[in-house]
Design a protein around this motif. Structure first.
Motif, PDB file in Angstrom:
ATOM      1  N   ASP A 103       0.806  -1.231   0.000  1.00 29.14           N
ATOM      2  CA  ASP A 103       0.000   0.000   0.000  1.00 29.14           C
ATOM      3  C   ASP A 103       0.837   1.280   0.000  1.00 29.14           C
ATOM      4  O   ASP A 103       0.295   2.378  -0.149  1.00 29.14           O
ATOM      5  CB  ASP A 103      -0.957   0.018   1.205  1.00 29.14           C
ATOM      6  CG  ASP A 103      -2.087  -0.986   1.037  1.00 29.14           C
ATOM      7  OD1 ASP A 103      -2.187  -1.589  -0.048  1.00 29.14           O
ATOM      8  OD2 ASP A 103      -2.858  -1.170   1.992  1.00 29.14           O
ATOM      9  N   ARG A 108       1.485   5.095  10.307  1.00 32.07           N
ATOM     10  CA  ARG A 108       0.763   3.968  10.918  1.00 32.07           C
ATOM     11  C   ARG A 108       0.706   4.193  12.412  1.00 32.07           C
ATOM     12  O   ARG A 108       1.713   4.454  13.044  1.00 32.07           O
ATOM     13  CB  ARG A 108       1.506   2.663  10.579  1.00 32.07           C
ATOM     14  CG  ARG A 108       1.034   1.418  11.291  1.00 32.07           C
ATOM     15  CD  ARG A 108      -0.344   0.960  10.881  1.00 32.07           C
ATOM     16  NE  ARG A 108      -0.465   0.561   9.508  1.00 32.07           N
ATOM     17  CZ  ARG A 108      -1.654   0.215   8.952  1.00 32.07           C
ATOM     18  NH1 ARG A 108      -2.773   0.211   9.656  1.00 32.07           N
ATOM     19  NH2 ARG A 108      -1.709  -0.117   7.679  1.00 32.07           N
ATOM     20  N   LYS A 248      -3.343   7.054  10.358  1.00 38.68           N
ATOM     21  CA  LYS A 248      -2.834   6.543   9.073  1.00 38.68           C
ATOM     22  C   LYS A 248      -3.446   7.430   7.994  1.00 38.68           C
ATOM     23  O   LYS A 248      -4.463   8.097   8.245  1.00 38.68           O
ATOM     24  CB  LYS A 248      -3.177   5.059   8.882  1.00 38.68           C
ATOM     25  CG  LYS A 248      -4.658   4.706   8.966  1.00 38.68           C
ATOM     26  CD  LYS A 248      -4.889   3.178   8.922  1.00 38.68           C
ATOM     27  CE  LYS A 248      -6.376   2.845   8.922  1.00 38.68           C
ATOM     28  NZ  LYS A 248      -6.647   1.395   8.945  1.00 38.68           N
TER      29      LYS A 248
HETATM   30  C1  IPE Z   1      -5.283  -4.258   5.661  1.00 42.52           C
HETATM   31  O1  IPE Z   1      -6.254  -3.670   4.927  1.00 42.52           O
HETATM   32  C2  IPE Z   1      -5.407  -5.687   5.825  1.00 42.52           C
HETATM   33  C3  IPE Z   1      -4.182  -6.235   6.411  1.00 42.52           C
HETATM   34  C4  IPE Z   1      -3.222  -5.544   6.954  1.00 42.52           C
HETATM   35  C5  IPE Z   1      -4.016  -7.649   6.377  1.00 42.52           C
HETATM   36  P1  IPE Z   1      -5.973  -2.125   4.642  1.00 42.52           P
HETATM   37  O2  IPE Z   1      -4.841  -1.958   3.727  1.00 42.52           O
HETATM   38  O3  IPE Z   1      -7.268  -1.474   4.319  1.00 42.52           O
HETATM   39  O4  IPE Z   1      -5.526  -1.657   6.120  1.00 42.52           O
HETATM   40  P2  IPE Z   1      -5.096  -0.180   6.460  1.00 42.52           P
HETATM   41  O5  IPE Z   1      -6.259   0.692   6.092  1.00 42.52           O
HETATM   42  O6  IPE Z   1      -3.845   0.104   5.706  1.00 42.52           O
HETATM   43  O7  IPE Z   1      -4.898  -0.225   7.955  1.00 42.52           O
END
Ligand code: IPE
Ligand code: IPE
Ligand code: MG
Ligand code: MG
Ligand code: MG
Length: 307
Positions: A103, A108, A248
């Motif tokens: 991502d 965080r 976040k």
């Molecule tokens: C995360 O989903 C799922 C896992 C970490 C396995 P996201 O990508 O939506 O989580 P955030 O929003 O970054 O916390």
């Protein structure tokens, strides 16, 4: 503390907030003891492991372990181990989720992500090491029933791997820029987030007296609804809450073209859907009566949380 919020209820139980704070601080202390000391060689890796798992997070999965433990009067020392194990897997999943190859997030739990604070290679190794530590803890606990312990190890392993969290993350990455239909999105969410939430609930129950088959099935129904609910609310918060509140970066899902419940059905219907899931989760707990009080409270917390 002598505040009204901390006063025991008529049944002699703590108010939810006080119970939650108690579990959170117990888990924090257990994790701090279980993680290698920051100065132990290799110190940088151990510092990064502690950075990624201490002083942060709502600890929802540990709370679910403890809440489910109340169904079968589970001993707290077992719950603490199960709670630490599932939280370590969760923390590892966040470290990898934030990496540039996934991502690509820089914030965080209100702080720079692990790979920003340290470096990418260290963040990879943090994930590997937190995952191993989770299983080491669960295997090391002295459970009277070894068969049950193996069942718990297998449950956590399955929930973490390609048929659970890691598999859901793979689907998530493949889905970037695409639109998924509702069953496809539900599968992705059930795996990437639901699997660990479900494991937390079932692990908590497995720490205590055995449940009947009917009660186990009801609890599993609850766990699956609660797991999906958790990620639907995460999708909603991503586009409604601020970066400061979330700790976040807000708005990441739309910016990264991730299919979510909000992109699928719009904000209002996603909220209604979360309400439906909350009701279904609560209904599944009806066989348990007062013993499911904490699970009911947590279902409401998961639905109403602000971050
Ligand atoms: C995360 O989903 C799922 C896992 C970490 C396995 P996201 O990508 O939506 O989580 P955030 O929003 O970054 O916390
Ligand atoms: C975020 O999980 C990632 C998802 C799986 C949606 P949490 O919202 O439980 O994150 P922390 O542990 O409280 O930071
Ligand atoms: Mg992700
Ligand atoms: Mg993410
Ligand atoms: Mg998210």
């Amino acid at each position: 503390m002598n505040t009204p919020a901390s006063a025991p209820s008529a049944a002699g139980q703590l108010a939810f907030e006080e119970w939650m704070l108690g579990v959170q601080s117990q888990v924090e202390a257990a994790l701090a003891r279980s993680l290698p000391p920051a100065e132990a060689i290799p110190a940088r890796l151990h510092q990064a492991m502690r950075y990624a798992s201490l002083n942060g997070g709502k600890r929802v999965r540990p709370l679910l372990v403890f809440a489910a433990g109340e169904l079968g009067a589970a001993p707290p020392e077992r719950l603490q181990v199960a709670a630490s194990a599932v939280e370590l897997i969760h923390s590892y999943s966040l470290v990898h989720d934030d990496l540039p190859a996934m991502d690509d997030d820089t914030l965080r739990r209100g702080r720079p992500t692990c790979h920003v604070e340290f470096d990418e290679a260290t963040a990879l190794l943090v994930g590997d090491s937190l995952q191993s530590l989770a299983f080491e803890l669960l295997a090391g606990q002295d459970f009277a029933d070894r068969g049950r312990q193996v069942e718990m190890l297998r449950l956590l392993a399955r929930a973490s791997g390609s048929c659970g969290m890691a598999g859901g993350q793979a689907i998530d990455l493949e889905a970037v820029g695409k639109s998924l239909n509702q069953p496809e999105l539900e599968l992705m969410h059930a795996l990437k987030t639901g699997a660990l939430i479900r494991a937390a609930v079932l692990l908590g129950a497995l720490c205590g007296n055995a449940l009947s088959d009917a009660d186990s099935a009801a609890l599993d129904r609850f766990a699956k609804r609660a797991g999906l609910l958790f990620q639907v609310v995460d999708d909603i918060l991503d586009c409604t809450a601020s970066t400061a509140t979330l700790g976040k970066t807000a708005g990441k899902d739309a910016a990264a073209e991730k299919p979510t419940y909000v992109s699928l059905m719009g904000l209002e219907r996603a909220r209604d859907f979360a309400g439906d899931l909350r009701r279904q989760a609560r209904e599944a707990l009806s066989p348990f009566g007062e013993r499911s009080r904490r699970l009911l409270e947590l279902t409401d917390f998961i639905t109403q949380r602000k971050f």
